[in-house]
Scaffold this active site. Sequence first.
Site: not given
Length: 580
Positions: A209, A414
């Site tokens: 991320e 995720e």
Amino acid sequence: MVSSTFVVVLIGVVARASAQTHAHQHHRRETSHGEGNFVTFPPSFAFGVGTSAWQIEGNGGDRPRSVWDAFVSELGEEKRVEAERGIGFHELYATDAQMMADAGVKHFKMSLSWPRLMRADGSAIDEGFEYYQNVFGALRERGVEPHVTLFHWDTPMWCCANETIASARGGVCEGAWVKDEIVKDFERYADAVFSRLGKGIKYWTTISEPKTVAEMGYGAGLHAPGRRSVEEQLKVGHNMLRAHALAVALYREKYSQFGGKLSINLNSAWVEPASDSPEDVGAAANAMDEELGWFADPIYKGDYPASMRARLGSFLPEFTEEERVLVKGSVDYFALNHYTSYFVKHVADTRASSQLGLSGKPQPWEITLESEKSKKPIGKEAQSDWLHIVPWGLEKVLLHIKDRYDDPAIMISENGVDIAERGDIAETLDDTTRVKFIDAYLGAAREAMRKGANVVGYFYWSMFDNVEWVDGRSKRFGLVYVDYDGKYGEAMKRYPKKSLEHFSSYMRGEHAEEPALGAARVRHSLDDSFVRVDSKRQGEIFALQGMALTIACVYAAAAAFAGGVKIVEQDERDERSSLV
Ligand code: GBH
């Protein structure tokens, strides 16, 4: 001529397919009652669970500090201690690996702690490498495959220009991802990791991320290192792309014999227009450019989205020609972190916009959680107020990726939901909402697959409750409850929630579909999932297989008639044992 080995193999396939039908009926009987509403998947589809180093390890083994240790220390003693302890994974990894194996985990997403592994002078820390060798060993001997992330936010403090805690405005670290040097530091770190730990690791991601680090850590100042600067935010994103690209290039050049696949974890919400008006549709498209295109466009197309260039102008750094070439194509699969969705509506007069964009100025759209049409909220709020349960958003983001980025293999790296701790342990462990969340999001992924998205796997976040960054122990995403203080017995004891048993049945392959006999390539394992088969070729193979099958049946019947040849000489393992 069809060789006899080929025939035996084919008969094996037929026999295995019918054995599997039996296994299926059995499982369906077993699991049809109860809370779950299972979704079926192709046999190659991989199910796994995720974690990250800083959130679980704690600082055992005298781990050198990262910006996150410094950042939460500023928030008070309690947060500092929470970070220091993690969930005790540094000490408990072997029993945790056992717990995972018992639950049927075959794929485990974990990250390495950079500060454990490298010193400021670029030398490697042997104890750190030994520790991860041990962790990998403990996992592998229990049949759990590690999927390894090099960096999940815990930048070593030595990357900072200052070792001291700066003012609240300046955060806890100056420099680091803002400076060009970090790109080389990261490459050196990647080199050490690939050379010492690379053998046997099949799946890597470089950075988890980059968008969250850039926005939350350097733009909003709400995450470590707590900087608040729009210029830094965009520069950090840029440097993360460069660092990622260099690490991947290095692997491809120097370590390709290890055969690993690499990616970068990109988080993206789905952005839905608040109405059908062309203005809202346009605003949502621009917002989606920033949400995902900011990082995915340079990787798949070689530059930032045009809409970002137009809006951000000179704020947005440029890639040199050399960097562009390095960044473009720097992944082997698309690793998507996805949790939630929101609406976006166009704002005609930006001065009236209450929300700031990436340039720090009011932006021409606003995020809302209610549709203009129905006035209904987008989805039920989870424990975290940013997380709204919107399964259809996952389907849309997957199809968006398919369309915009040339139909890549997509790993959902995720996805998860947090639920607050309740009255007593029995209530807390009874996490029906999570069970339903998993089925609903998996259902949405399956729907996207039916519409052609090449989704190869799904990792639930997280295996364990863990230290949820600034929120510490309060937010619980785990399939497993962690009793941090020993409220119910031993401190740090793990208790499986209902959702663990539920997700286990996916991980054990109990909801795998029978492979279609005509399929050009029956994908048995995750590795197979990365092979593309074009549709023309698929048709040809289909015809060939049909013919071969007929021959095989005739041959088998004749052989059986002639006095009982044992037909299934082939590996008799249940097909699914190698799948997940
Ligand atoms: C994941 O990010 C992280 O990778 C993982 O470490 C973490 O445990 C998990 O989320 C659960 O939080 O503070 O309202 O501005 C998901 C993407 C981006 C979601 C930042 C939360 C901040 C919302 N995250 N976002 S807010």
